[in-house]
Design an enzyme around this catalytic site. Structure first.
Site, PDB file in Angstrom:
ATOM      1  N   GLU A 192     -13.879 -30.849  12.858  1.00  0.00           N
ATOM      2  CA  GLU A 192     -14.938 -30.126  13.589  1.00  0.00           C
ATOM      3  C   GLU A 192     -14.802 -28.663  13.203  1.00  0.00           C
ATOM      4  OE1 GLU A 192     -17.219 -31.432  15.396  1.00  0.00           O
ATOM      5  OE2 GLU A 192     -16.486 -33.320  16.172  1.00  0.00           O
ATOM      6  N   CYS A 216     -18.475 -22.224  18.420  1.00  0.00           N
ATOM      7  CA  CYS A 216     -18.823 -22.797  17.109  1.00  0.00           C
ATOM      8  C   CYS A 216     -20.305 -23.114  17.014  1.00  0.00           C
ATOM      9  CB  CYS A 216     -17.993 -24.049  16.850  1.00  0.00           C
ATOM     10  SG  CYS A 216     -18.107 -25.235  18.196  1.00  0.00           S
ATOM     11  N   GLU A 242     -20.353 -17.035   9.327  1.00  0.00           N
ATOM     12  CA  GLU A 242     -20.022 -17.153  10.748  1.00  0.00           C
ATOM     13  C   GLU A 242     -19.287 -15.878  11.190  1.00  0.00           C
ATOM     14  OE1 GLU A 242     -16.875 -19.924  11.958  1.00  0.00           O
ATOM     15  OE2 GLU A 242     -18.199 -20.635  13.552  1.00  0.00           O
TER      16      GLU A 242
HETATM   17  P1  NAD Z   1      -8.361 -21.685  12.493  1.00  0.00           P
HETATM   18  O1  NAD Z   1      -8.870 -22.662  11.494  1.00  0.00           O
HETATM   19  O2  NAD Z   1      -7.828 -20.408  12.029  1.00  0.00           O
HETATM   20  O3  NAD Z   1      -7.234 -22.348  13.385  1.00  0.00           O
HETATM   21  C1  NAD Z   1      -7.437 -23.576  14.057  1.00  0.00           C
HETATM   22  C2  NAD Z   1      -6.106 -24.248  14.272  1.00  0.00           C
HETATM   23  O4  NAD Z   1      -5.571 -24.603  13.003  1.00  0.00           O
HETATM   24  C3  NAD Z   1      -5.057 -23.355  14.936  1.00  0.00           C
HETATM   25  O5  NAD Z   1      -4.283 -24.131  15.830  1.00  0.00           O
HETATM   26  C4  NAD Z   1      -4.218 -22.891  13.767  1.00  0.00           C
HETATM   27  O6  NAD Z   1      -2.901 -22.557  14.124  1.00  0.00           O
HETATM   28  C5  NAD Z   1      -4.241 -24.136  12.888  1.00  0.00           C
HETATM   29  N1  NAD Z   1      -3.951 -23.896  11.465  1.00  0.00           N
HETATM   30  C6  NAD Z   1      -4.043 -22.740  10.771  1.00  0.00           C
HETATM   31  N2  NAD Z   1      -3.656 -22.933   9.497  1.00  0.00           N
HETATM   32  C7  NAD Z   1      -3.318 -24.249   9.375  1.00  0.00           C
HETATM   33  C8  NAD Z   1      -2.876 -25.065   8.295  1.00  0.00           C
HETATM   34  N3  NAD Z   1      -2.676 -24.562   7.087  1.00  0.00           N
HETATM   35  N4  NAD Z   1      -2.655 -26.377   8.521  1.00  0.00           N
HETATM   36  C9  NAD Z   1      -2.885 -26.908   9.741  1.00  0.00           C
HETATM   37  N5  NAD Z   1      -3.297 -26.180  10.817  1.00  0.00           N
HETATM   38  C10 NAD Z   1      -3.519 -24.860  10.628  1.00  0.00           C
HETATM   39  O7  NAD Z   1      -9.579 -21.479  13.529  1.00  0.00           O
HETATM   40  P2  NAD Z   1      -9.624 -20.498  14.774  1.00  0.00           P
HETATM   41  O8  NAD Z   1      -9.790 -19.120  14.255  1.00  0.00           O
HETATM   42  O9  NAD Z   1      -8.521 -20.819  15.719  1.00  0.00           O
HETATM   43  O10 NAD Z   1     -10.976 -21.005  15.491  1.00  0.00           O
HETATM   44  C11 NAD Z   1     -12.220 -20.552  15.153  1.00  0.00           C
HETATM   45  C12 NAD Z   1     -12.945 -21.556  14.272  1.00  0.00           C
HETATM   46  O11 NAD Z   1     -13.008 -22.828  14.915  1.00  0.00           O
HETATM   47  C13 NAD Z   1     -14.379 -21.158  14.025  1.00  0.00           C
HETATM   48  O12 NAD Z   1     -14.715 -21.356  12.682  1.00  0.00           O
HETATM   49  C14 NAD Z   1     -15.172 -22.120  14.905  1.00  0.00           C
HETATM   50  O13 NAD Z   1     -16.482 -22.339  14.486  1.00  0.00           O
HETATM   51  C15 NAD Z   1     -14.321 -23.340  14.822  1.00  0.00           C
HETATM   52  N6  NAD Z   1     -14.612 -24.254  15.947  1.00  0.00           N
HETATM   53  C16 NAD Z   1     -15.312 -25.411  15.708  1.00  0.00           C
HETATM   54  C17 NAD Z   1     -15.641 -26.269  16.760  1.00  0.00           C
HETATM   55  C18 NAD Z   1     -16.420 -27.535  16.517  1.00  0.00           C
HETATM   56  O14 NAD Z   1     -16.451 -28.397  17.401  1.00  0.00           O
HETATM   57  N7  NAD Z   1     -17.059 -27.705  15.370  1.00  0.00           N
HETATM   58  C19 NAD Z   1     -15.228 -25.951  18.053  1.00  0.00           C
HETATM   59  C20 NAD Z   1     -14.513 -24.781  18.272  1.00  0.00           C
HETATM   60  C21 NAD Z   1     -14.201 -23.936  17.199  1.00  0.00           C
END
Ligand code: NAD
Length: 505
Positions: free
Chosen positions: A273, A307, A404
């Site tokens: 997601e 998101c 975004e």
């Molecule tokens: P992010 O991708 O930076 O982090 C998300 C999670 O992934 C965190 O727990 C982070 O620690 C972990 N992570 C980071 N690097 C990783 C790796 N190499 N391997 C595995 N896990 C790793 O995202 P964010 O900044 O926390 O959240 C914002 C983003 O989330 C935005 O792009 C938003 O659109 C998206 N989002 C999507 C939905 C949806 O349902 N489509 C819902 C909420 C947020």
């Protein structure tokens, strides 16, 4: 505890439970207990409306993931496997009840951790999470395969049976810490899976508190494990662990792609997601008051860190100027403040880095020639506040229209025809959500199939219900959360043929 934080807790009379929880060392939750982690290291957590130190969480490592996965595997094969569907339903219902009973405390922790405005947090994030637990509790007793007729010569008893996929590795972002974690936990538990969940390093508190509720509910050890820490270390170790059968990730498209690559060799199940840049499309016959008000629950909700936020607005020429004025008025009326204040409509963004990233986009927008109608600046005070911002007269080739921003920044532009706006709406790498604003039912039916997005809403933006699946297409992801569609992601369908034609007498 920092004096500023203590004053904040006093001013808003936070519950004794919240204070008690914050006063204890917060470990990870592995194999039914709070542990400090193998490395015994910590990460600092800041409160976004003051920028002051709030708490420390454990900084997990690969060994912690190994411990958590091993516990989840044991539970999956042992105690949890012995739970009959009704027993799973009962414990999940108990969790839902406890979330409702502890709603204030969970919301306080969530707001302190993430900066969210408490009114919306209670109503949407936490109450919504209780509903999701209740909804999937109901599914636990309704999972079934089916008998099938075949045309194969001979006599056979043929059927499918559903089995849980195994141990799930769930990774969630910071913008909806409790809600997104709930979306990752309830469906797999209903299906009979166990889970190791990694919250975002900026926002782990509510999930740690949640584990105290799971204990009260009587959830067996190992069914849910929480490992806190850095994504690059803990997230990578979790998603690549050989005993993880499915990775369920919510977060950025960039990390989603990385996870997809990392798990390719293991052929794991995966749900991604990811990000969005969702269009709102308003025609001349739209209810422009309702449209303008919808921005409060969309791009200006949770400081735009949503998101599915309607972050691009396309308005037909006849009502364009009127809509600019109405949204400007609404944006300027939004009350900014600390998340704990019940009067606050918009809290700060999550961190200094996020504030800088949003401000950077605002500067890009100005340079690209978009018209700044309102906002466009950060508040000169402690905390990470950004004024609700509206750019008008944009064009689709601008970065602020394509990328975004993940902040309270709306970009809007004019269009003339239905065909033109369909092309504009689809001209983007993301495909998470969209909304169409019109009174013309025929137009709606023409447009719905043409819009390349996982969600299409009409005369509303971002409604939600546990029974309605949510997910994106294109670079917004694969798979669904919520609804029966999500449950299917946690079930294997086993096909069984029994040859009953041979008689031995
Ligand atoms: P992010 O991708 O930076 O982090 C998300 C999670 O992934 C965190 O727990 C982070 O620690 C972990 N992570 C980071 N690097 C990783 C790796 N190499 N391997 C595995 N896990 C790793 O995202 P964010 O900044 O926390 O959240 C914002 C983003 O989330 C935005 O792009 C938003 O659109 C998206 N989002 C999507 C939905 C949806 O349902 N489509 C819902 C909420 C947020």
């Amino acid at each position: 505890m920092d004096k500023v934080i203590k004053d904040l807790l006093d001013t808003y009379k936070v519950t004794k439970q919240t204070r008690d929880f914050l006063s204890k060392p917060l470990g990870m939750y592995i194999d039914g207990k709070f542990v400090s982690g193998n490395a015994n290291e910590t990460l600092d957590v800041m409160e976004p409306s003051t920028g002051k130190h709030l708490a420390q969480i454990a900084r997990g490592n690969e060994q912690d993931i190994n411990d958590a996965v091993s516990s989840a595997k044991q539970a999956f094969e042992g105690e949890w496997a012995a739970y009959k569907p009704r027993a799973r339903e009962q414990v999940m219902r108990k969790i839902s009840d406890l979330i409702r009973e502890n709603l204030q405390t969970i919301a306080e922790l969530e707001c302190l951790d993430s900066g969210k405005a408490i009114s919306g947090c209670k109503a949407v994030d936490i109450a919504g999470a209780a509903n999701v637990w209740e909804y999937f509790a109901g599914w636990a007793t309704k999972i079934s395969g089916s008998t099938r007729d075949t045309s194969m010569p001979g006599e056979y008893f043929t059927y499918t049976q559903k089995e849980p996929v195994g141990v799930v590795g769930a990774i969630v972002p910071w913008n909806w810490p409790f809600a997104m974690a709930t979306w990752k936990l309830a469906a797999p538990l209903a299906a009979g899976c166990t889970v190791v969940l990694k919250p975002a390093e900026l926002t782990s508190l509510s999930m740690l508190y949640f584990m105290t509720l799971c204990e009260q509910a009587g959830l067996p050890k190992g069914v849910i494990n929480i490992v806190t820490g850095k994504g690059s270390i803990v997230g990578t170790a979790l998603s690549t662990h050989p005993d993880i059968a499915k990775v369920s990730f919510t977060g950025s498209t960039e990390v989603g792609k990385l996870i997809g690559k990392n798990i390719a060799d293991d052929i794991k199940h995966v749900t991604l997601e990811l990000g969005g840049k969702s269009p709102m499309i308003a025609f001349n016959d739209a209810d422009t008051d309702a449209l303008a008000r919808a921005t409060l629950g969309s791009i200006y909700f949770n400081a735009g860190q949503v998101c599915s936020a309607g972050s691009r607005l396309y308005v037909q020429r006849g009502v364009y100027d009127e809509v600019v004025e109405k949204i400007k008025k609404i944006a300027e009326s939004i009350k900014l403040g600390t998340g704990l204040d019940p009067q606050t409509q918009m809290g700060p963004v999550i961190s200094k880095a996020q504030q800088q990233s949003i401000m950077n986009y605002i500067e890009i927008g100005k340079k690209e020639g978009a018209r700044l109608v309102t906002g466009g600046y950060a508040l000169e005070q402690d905390g990470f506040f950004i004024k609700p911002t509206l750019f008008a007269d944009t064009t689709n080739d601008m970065r602020i229209v394509q990328e975004e921003i993940f902040g309270p920044v709306l970009v809007m532009q004019v269009f003339d025809t239905e065909d033109e706006v369909v092309a504009l709406a689809n001209d983007n790498e993301f495909g998470l959500a969209s909304s169409i604003w019109t009174q013309d039912v025929s137009r709606v039916h023409r447009m719905v199939p043409q819009i390349k997005a996982g969600n299409v809403w009409v005369n509303i933006h971002d409604p939600g219900d546990p029974n309605m699946a949510f997910g994106g297409v294109k670079h917004s992801g694969v798979g669904k959360d919520l609804g029966p569609e999500q449950l299917e992601h946690y079930l294997e369908s086993k096909t069984v043929w029994i040859n009953i034609g041979a008689k031995n007498d």
